[in-house]
Enzyme design. Structure first.
Site, short mmCIF file in Angstrom:
data_model
loop_
_atom_site.label_atom_id
_atom_site.label_comp_id
_atom_site.label_asym_id
_atom_site.label_seq_id
_atom_site.Cartn_x
_atom_site.Cartn_y
_atom_site.Cartn_z
N ARG A 25 108.37 -3.78 20.10
CA ARG A 25 107.87 -2.56 19.17
C ARG A 25 109.08 -1.94 18.64
NH1 ARG A 25 106.47 2.69 23.22
NH2 ARG A 25 108.54 3.67 23.21
N ILE A 27 112.22 -0.33 16.80
CA ILE A 27 113.54 -1.09 16.04
C ILE A 27 113.48 -2.70 16.64
CG2 ILE A 27 116.00 -1.06 16.17
CD1 ILE A 27 115.82 1.96 16.54
N ASP A 73 113.05 -7.59 32.84
CA ASP A 73 113.70 -6.20 32.95
C ASP A 73 115.14 -6.51 32.85
OD1 ASP A 73 115.02 -3.87 33.73
OD2 ASP A 73 113.28 -3.15 35.00
N VAL A 74 115.95 -6.02 31.70
CA VAL A 74 117.16 -6.52 31.45
C VAL A 74 118.19 -5.82 32.39
CG1 VAL A 74 116.75 -6.65 29.16
CG2 VAL A 74 117.71 -4.52 29.86
N ASN A 100 118.78 -4.71 22.17
CA ASN A 100 118.13 -3.72 21.70
C ASN A 100 117.44 -2.55 22.78
OD1 ASN A 100 116.44 -2.22 19.49
ND2 ASN A 100 114.94 -3.09 20.82
N TYR A 167 122.30 9.59 28.13
CA TYR A 167 122.04 8.89 27.11
C TYR A 167 123.02 8.58 26.11
CZ TYR A 167 119.90 7.01 22.82
OH TYR A 167 119.57 5.90 21.61
P1 NAD Z 1 111.44 2.15 21.89
O1 NAD Z 1 111.07 2.96 23.13
O2 NAD Z 1 110.07 2.14 20.69
O3 NAD Z 1 111.77 0.79 22.34
C1 NAD Z 1 112.54 0.32 23.31
C2 NAD Z 1 112.08 -1.07 23.77
O4 NAD Z 1 112.92 -1.23 24.89
C3 NAD Z 1 110.86 -1.12 24.38
O5 NAD Z 1 110.09 -2.09 23.93
C4 NAD Z 1 110.82 -0.98 26.02
O6 NAD Z 1 109.68 -1.54 26.34
C5 NAD Z 1 112.27 -1.73 25.98
N1 NAD Z 1 112.81 -1.75 27.10
C6 NAD Z 1 113.15 -0.40 27.78
N2 NAD Z 1 113.90 -0.77 28.85
C7 NAD Z 1 113.95 -2.19 29.13
C8 NAD Z 1 114.14 -3.06 30.31
N3 NAD Z 1 114.70 -2.34 31.32
N4 NAD Z 1 114.00 -4.35 30.07
C9 NAD Z 1 113.53 -4.54 28.99
N5 NAD Z 1 113.22 -3.91 27.95
C10 NAD Z 1 113.14 -2.84 27.84
O7 NAD Z 1 112.76 2.43 21.23
P2 NAD Z 1 113.51 2.49 19.69
O8 NAD Z 1 113.40 3.54 19.06
O9 NAD Z 1 112.77 1.16 19.08
O10 NAD Z 1 114.89 2.11 20.33
C11 NAD Z 1 115.35 0.88 20.37
C12 NAD Z 1 117.01 0.78 20.56
O11 NAD Z 1 117.58 1.65 19.34
C13 NAD Z 1 117.24 1.63 21.90
O12 NAD Z 1 118.27 1.14 22.61
C14 NAD Z 1 117.67 3.07 21.38
O13 NAD Z 1 118.51 3.83 22.29
C15 NAD Z 1 118.14 2.67 20.16
N6 NAD Z 1 118.20 3.97 19.27
C16 NAD Z 1 117.03 4.48 18.69
C17 NAD Z 1 117.18 5.42 17.87
C18 NAD Z 1 115.80 6.24 17.23
O14 NAD Z 1 116.13 7.22 16.40
N7 NAD Z 1 114.71 5.78 17.48
C19 NAD Z 1 118.54 5.92 17.27
C20 NAD Z 1 119.54 5.09 17.64
C21 NAD Z 1 119.58 4.38 18.68
#
Ligand code: NAD
Length: 264
Positions: A25, A27, A73-74, A100, A167
């Protein structure tokens, strides 16, 4: 005039083997789709939503290809080792790794619970290290590969008004880890870069938009010189670029994609 080089193929990822963590899901999903659109096969690593990731893999394989889903789980070394073993068994190589997966636990610093601090570091920092070690070992052996970490503007600035020091610190660590790995692994032909997104509309941020629309308008959008938040699609090009041969002389770079939020 005939061009001396085939520039049209600079971003071509045909046949490349890519791993995207948290790819079901938000990004991660967009990045998996973008890499596949350029021709890569993608291993979609998910913590819980295996059915969703399997459906995505089936979509990516619709026109041919060998994408697949794997549950892990990473932050768990055994899970990560299983992902690397599956990639090795299935493909025998790894060309691209996109780290990601990430989590955020908001809360003021003065009484932030230690277990949430440690959980943040375990996923956001140790997860990147473990995946990079496991997949990087294959890349080092091949003497080629590109790792793209998803950092954040929060690794450079302190977001306001929401407080989430854990974070922010974790993403600053991702940026520094990117530079360390880039330096250590250049001699092995492995490039390591990161993107630092600004506010992007995903499932993660949609909830904030719903509950605090004023914060999103007055702080998130207004903070960017483009006066808006971004979409997942606006990160795709940067990651395809860093993953591809177009970026062959780029390593250790933290590529900001934030609508100008960190400019002022
Ligand atoms: P999201 O919560 O929609 O997606 C994160 C994904 O990571 C999810 O699918 C989740 O299941 C997975 N995940 C979490 N912990 C995990 C683990 N231990 N093992 C495997 N998978 C795991 O969030 P997003 O907004 O799509 O964010 C993706 C990345 O981008 C993250 O690293 C986030 O910090 C970064 N980011 C997001 C934003 C934003 O505004 N959305 C901005 C800057 C950076």
């Amino acid at each position: 005039m005939t061009p001396k080089r085939d520039y049209a193929r600079l971003f071509d990822l045909t046949g490349r083997k890519a791993i995207v963590t948290g790819g079901s899901r938000g990004i991660g999903r967009a990045l998996a789709e973008a890499l596949a659109a350029q021709g890569a096969d993608v291993a979609i690593v998910v913590r819980s939503s295996l059915a969703l990731a399997e459906a995505l893999a089936a979509t990516l394989n619709a026109g041919g290809g060998d994408s697949f889903a794997v549950q892990a789980d990473v932050s768990k070394p055994d899970d990560v080792a299983r992902v690397a073993a599956e990639v090795e068994r299935r493909w025998g190589r790894a060309d691209i790794l996109v780290n990601n997966a990430g989590i955020i636990h908001p809360g003021p610093a003065e009484d932030f619970p230690l277990d949430l601090w440690r959980d943040t570091m375990a996923v956001n920092v140790e997860g990147v290290l473990l995946m990079s070690q496991a997949i990087g070992a294959m890349m080092i052996r091949q003497k080629a590969g590109s790792i793209v970490n998803v950092g954040s503007m929060s690794g450079r600035i302190v977001n306001w008004p929401f407080r989430h020091a854990a974070y922010n610190v974790s993403k600053a660590a991702v940026h520094m880890l990117t530079k360390c790995l880039a330096t250590e692994w250049a001699e092995h032909g492995v490039r390591v870069n990161a993107i630092a997104p600004g506010y992007i509309l995903t499932e993660l941020t949609e909830e904030v938009l719903r509950e605090n629309p004023e914060v999103v308008k007055n702080h998130w959008a207004a903070g960017a010189v483009q006066n808006r938040i971004g979409t997942v699609d606006e990160l795709a090009g940067a990651v395809v670029y860093l993953a591809s041969d177009a970026a062959s002389f780029t390593t250790g770079e933290i590529h900001t994609v934030d609508g100008g939020l960190t400019l002022r």
